[in-house]
Design a protein around this motif. Structure first.
Motif, PDB file in Angstrom:
ATOM      1  N   LYS A 252      47.095  44.105 108.890  1.00 24.28           N
ATOM      2  CA  LYS A 252      48.311  44.151 109.686  1.00 24.28           C
ATOM      3  C   LYS A 252      48.870  42.738 109.856  1.00 24.28           C
ATOM      4  N   GLY A 253      50.171  42.592 109.670  1.00 26.95           N
ATOM      5  CA  GLY A 253      50.808  41.287 109.806  1.00 26.95           C
ATOM      6  C   GLY A 253      50.659  40.394 108.595  1.00 26.95           C
ATOM      7  N   VAL A 254      50.132  40.934 107.485  1.00 32.92           N
ATOM      8  CA  VAL A 254      49.897  40.149 106.267  1.00 32.92           C
ATOM      9  C   VAL A 254      50.982  40.467 105.237  1.00 32.92           C
ATOM     10  N   ARG A 255      51.559  39.425 104.655  1.00 31.24           N
ATOM     11  CA  ARG A 255      52.592  39.620 103.639  1.00 31.24           C
ATOM     12  C   ARG A 255      51.995  39.869 102.257  1.00 31.24           C
ATOM     13  N   ILE A 256      51.054  39.007 101.819  1.00 29.13           N
ATOM     14  CA  ILE A 256      50.402  39.159 100.515  1.00 29.13           C
ATOM     15  C   ILE A 256      48.892  39.190 100.711  1.00 29.13           C
ATOM     16  N   ALA A 257      48.237  40.185 100.123  1.00 30.68           N
ATOM     17  CA  ALA A 257      46.781  40.206 100.046  1.00 30.68           C
ATOM     18  C   ALA A 257      46.402  39.699  98.663  1.00 30.68           C
ATOM     19  N   HIS A 258      45.751  38.539  98.619  1.00 29.85           N
ATOM     20  CA  HIS A 258      45.378  37.917  97.339  1.00 29.85           C
ATOM     21  C   HIS A 258      43.898  38.161  97.092  1.00 29.85           C
ATOM     22  N   VAL A 259      43.594  38.952  96.067  1.00 34.28           N
ATOM     23  CA  VAL A 259      42.237  39.426  95.819  1.00 34.28           C
ATOM     24  C   VAL A 259      41.623  38.681  94.638  1.00 34.28           C
ATOM     25  N   GLU A 260      40.427  38.118  94.836  1.00 31.30           N
ATOM     26  CA  GLU A 260      39.746  37.478  93.718  1.00 31.30           C
ATOM     27  C   GLU A 260      39.071  38.548  92.860  1.00 31.30           C
ATOM     28  N   GLY A 261      39.100  38.343  91.556  1.00 32.29           N
ATOM     29  CA  GLY A 261      38.595  39.343  90.629  1.00 32.29           C
ATOM     30  C   GLY A 261      37.126  39.657  90.794  1.00 32.29           C
ATOM     31  N   TYR A 262      36.345  38.719  91.308  1.00 34.05           N
ATOM     32  CA  TYR A 262      34.911  38.957  91.449  1.00 34.05           C
ATOM     33  C   TYR A 262      34.614  40.148  92.348  1.00 34.05           C
ATOM     34  N   LEU A 263      35.574  40.518  93.189  1.00 30.83           N
ATOM     35  CA  LEU A 263      35.398  41.697  94.028  1.00 30.83           C
ATOM     36  C   LEU A 263      35.250  42.955  93.177  1.00 30.83           C
TER      37      LEU A 263
ATOM     38  N   LEU B 123      52.010  43.261  99.912  1.00 30.19           N
ATOM     39  CA  LEU B 123      52.031  43.085  98.471  1.00 30.19           C
ATOM     40  C   LEU B 123      50.633  42.635  98.064  1.00 30.19           C
ATOM     41  N   ILE B 124      50.226  42.979  96.848  1.00 31.52           N
ATOM     42  CA  ILE B 124      48.875  42.659  96.411  1.00 31.52           C
ATOM     43  C   ILE B 124      48.927  41.834  95.137  1.00 31.52           C
ATOM     44  N   SER B 125      48.266  40.674  95.176  1.00 26.85           N
ATOM     45  CA  SER B 125      48.091  39.873  93.964  1.00 26.85           C
ATOM     46  C   SER B 125      46.613  39.881  93.618  1.00 26.85           C
ATOM     47  N   LEU B 126      46.331  39.965  92.320  1.00 26.91           N
ATOM     48  CA  LEU B 126      44.952  40.031  91.841  1.00 26.91           C
ATOM     49  C   LEU B 126      44.752  38.989  90.756  1.00 26.91           C
ATOM     50  N   ASP B 127      43.753  38.122  90.954  1.00 29.66           N
ATOM     51  CA  ASP B 127      43.366  37.154  89.935  1.00 29.66           C
ATOM     52  C   ASP B 127      42.155  37.724  89.210  1.00 29.66           C
ATOM     53  N   LEU B 128      42.267  37.962  87.912  1.00 27.78           N
ATOM     54  CA  LEU B 128      41.193  38.635  87.177  1.00 27.78           C
ATOM     55  C   LEU B 128      39.918  37.807  87.064  1.00 27.78           C
ATOM     56  N   ALA B 129      39.998  36.509  87.262  1.00 26.94           N
ATOM     57  CA  ALA B 129      38.831  35.631  87.471  1.00 26.94           C
ATOM     58  C   ALA B 129      38.019  35.287  86.232  1.00 26.94           C
ATOM     59  N   SER B 130      37.635  36.259  85.414  1.00 32.09           N
ATOM     60  CA  SER B 130      36.848  35.968  84.217  1.00 32.09           C
ATOM     61  C   SER B 130      36.828  37.193  83.312  1.00 32.09           C
ATOM     62  N   PHE B 131      36.530  36.964  82.027  1.00 37.26           N
ATOM     63  CA  PHE B 131      36.491  38.101  81.106  1.00 37.26           C
ATOM     64  C   PHE B 131      35.318  39.022  81.432  1.00 37.26           C
ATOM     65  N   GLU B 132      34.238  38.475  82.063  1.00 39.25           N
ATOM     66  CA  GLU B 132      33.130  39.327  82.482  1.00 39.25           C
ATOM     67  C   GLU B 132      33.575  40.311  83.557  1.00 39.25           C
ATOM     68  N   VAL B 133      34.447  39.864  84.452  1.00 37.78           N
ATOM     69  CA  VAL B 133      34.983  40.737  85.490  1.00 37.78           C
ATOM     70  C   VAL B 133      35.769  41.885  84.865  1.00 37.78           C
ATOM     71  N   VAL B 134      36.606  41.552  83.899  1.00 38.34           N
ATOM     72  CA  VAL B 134      37.418  42.574  83.235  1.00 38.34           C
ATOM     73  C   VAL B 134      36.519  43.609  82.561  1.00 38.34           C
TER      74      VAL B 134
ATOM     75  N   ASP C 108      50.698  44.285  92.614  1.00 43.24           N
ATOM     76  CA  ASP C 108      52.076  43.855  92.391  1.00 43.24           C
ATOM     77  C   ASP C 108      52.155  42.639  91.466  1.00 43.24           C
ATOM     78  N   ILE C 109      51.207  41.700  91.632  1.00 44.99           N
ATOM     79  CA  ILE C 109      51.167  40.480  90.819  1.00 44.99           C
ATOM     80  C   ILE C 109      49.767  40.344  90.248  1.00 44.99           C
ATOM     81  N   VAL C 110      49.657  40.141  88.935  1.00 47.86           N
ATOM     82  CA  VAL C 110      48.345  39.926  88.330  1.00 47.86           C
ATOM     83  C   VAL C 110      48.338  38.584  87.609  1.00 47.86           C
ATOM     84  N   PHE C 111      47.227  37.841  87.785  1.00 49.44           N
ATOM     85  CA  PHE C 111      47.013  36.570  87.115  1.00 49.44           C
ATOM     86  C   PHE C 111      45.880  36.735  86.116  1.00 49.44           C
ATOM     87  N   ALA C 112      46.108  36.333  84.868  1.00 49.04           N
ATOM     88  CA  ALA C 112      45.079  36.412  83.831  1.00 49.04           C
ATOM     89  C   ALA C 112      45.180  35.182  82.941  1.00 49.04           C
ATOM     90  N   ASN C 113      44.046  34.740  82.391  1.00 48.03           N
ATOM     91  CA  ASN C 113      44.124  33.731  81.342  1.00 48.03           C
ATOM     92  C   ASN C 113      43.980  34.429  79.994  1.00 48.03           C
TER      93      ASN C 113
END
Length: 335
Positions: A154-165, A185-196, A212-217
């Motif tokens: 509650k009261g959060v604009r973006i939830a930024h989730v680390e991929g290790y979760l 809104l939810i942003s997810l950083d995929l973190a590593s190819f092992e996570v994927v 909503d937003i995904v970060f990948a290398n």
């Protein structure tokens, strides 16, 4: 239902493991005396870490870490209202991490607390600047679905989730469902190819239904689309953006691609003459991008801000930018 973003008091809530990084400088001969390969990372117990530190004869430098934590601390320094949702240990390292967030201007009310020792990562840095790591997840690994509710978001604009979760699929799904129900809104950083790889087929569903937003290398993008996929990263970015609003594919020295709405924006690389440590580069890249996004900058500008932060952090050891560098960074990222 439309969510009134003016009601949001926390701009970014990071979700992940609040790990305290302990840094020591050692000689090559010291690494040769311990189990495991130089440059690798192994999961160990707390006693093993303390034993290695004792054998080194050093007092470690402590730094607040963790993938989401690195992003959040950078955003706090850039002036954003932030918080972290993760489980701390009820010990000196847990207290240290909480105080570090408060000192950075962050909100500490989303932390959960466990009686286990706090998560820690020992980084042994040799003269060639390479890191050999030993990690103990401790209390952070004890975060469960029972710890988290919609109220945390509650009261959060973006939830930024680390991929290790994503290694805990039940917990990840509960987190994303709770955040979405709260209107984040939810942003997810995929973190590593092992996570994927560990997320498997569930990842496509989570991206389509919650993110909503995904970060990948490039490694993570290849892992997602399959090793036999055409290595056309622009095509990959566009395909990811069919599942989420914004897809960022980072290409290291080749810059990055930002895709949204069927369009791709190429971000030119930031030239660095003396890159010595890539630790936290992706985390800081995300902080720059989100800083731009929160200030209504174009996607191309958001990507450029990400490149500034990513290039900055690879020039120092660890995932914390020295205080003397921040005035220049803030001037360049001024909005």
């Amino acid at each position: 239902m439309m969510i009134d973003q003016t009601e949001k008091t926390i701009e970014v809530l990071g979700l992940g493991s609040p790990i305290v990084d302990a840094l020591i400088h050692v000689e090559e001969s010291f690494i040769e005396q311990i189990d495991g390969a130089k440059g690798g990372m192994e999961m160990v117990d707390a006693e093993t870490i303390e034993g290695v530190i004792a054998d080194s004869g050093q007092t470690p430098a402590l730094v607040s870490g963790g993938s989401a934590g690195n992003t959040i601390f950078a955003l706090a320094t850039l002036g954003h209202s932030v918080s972290i949702l993760g489980k701390l240990g009820n010990d000196e390292h847990g207290h240290y991490y909480r105080q570090a967030l408060l000192d950075a201007g962050g909100d500490d009310t989303r932390f959960k607390v466990d009686q286990s020792p706090n998560a820690k990562c020992l980084s042994m840095i040799t003269p060639d600047s390479e890191r050999t790591m030993r990690t103990f997840l401790g209390a952070a690994a004890n975060l469960t679905v029972d710890d988290i509710s919609v109220e945390d978001f509650k009261g959060v604009r973006i939830a930024h989730v680390e991929g290790y979760l994503l290694f805990n699929q039940e917990l990840t799904r509960h987190v994303l469902e709770s955040a979405k129900e709260a209107g984040c809104l939810i942003s997810l950083d995929l973190a590593s190819f092992e996570v994927v790889g560990a997320a498997g087929s569930m990842l496509k569903e989570l991206l389509s239904d919650y993110v909503d937003i995904v970060f990948a290398n490039e490694d993570e993008a290849r892992a997602y689309f399959g090793d036999d996929a055409d290595t056309d990263y622009e095509k990959m970015a566009l395909a990811l953006a069919e599942q989420v609003q914004i897809a960022a594919v980072k290409l290291g020295k080749e810059g990055a691609l930002i895709a949204s709405g069927g369009q791709v924006h190429r971000v030119e690389p930031r030239v660095v003459e003396n890159a010595i440590d890539t630790t936290g580069a992706g985390d800081l890249w995300a902080s720059g991008f989100l800083h731009g996004w929160l200030n209504d900058r174009s996607l191309a500008e958001c990507g450029a801000f990400g490149s500034v932060m990513g290039a900055e952090i690879v020039q120092v050891l660890g995932a914390s930018i020295p205080s003397e560098r921040w005035p220049e960074i803030k001037a360049e990222l001024s909005v």
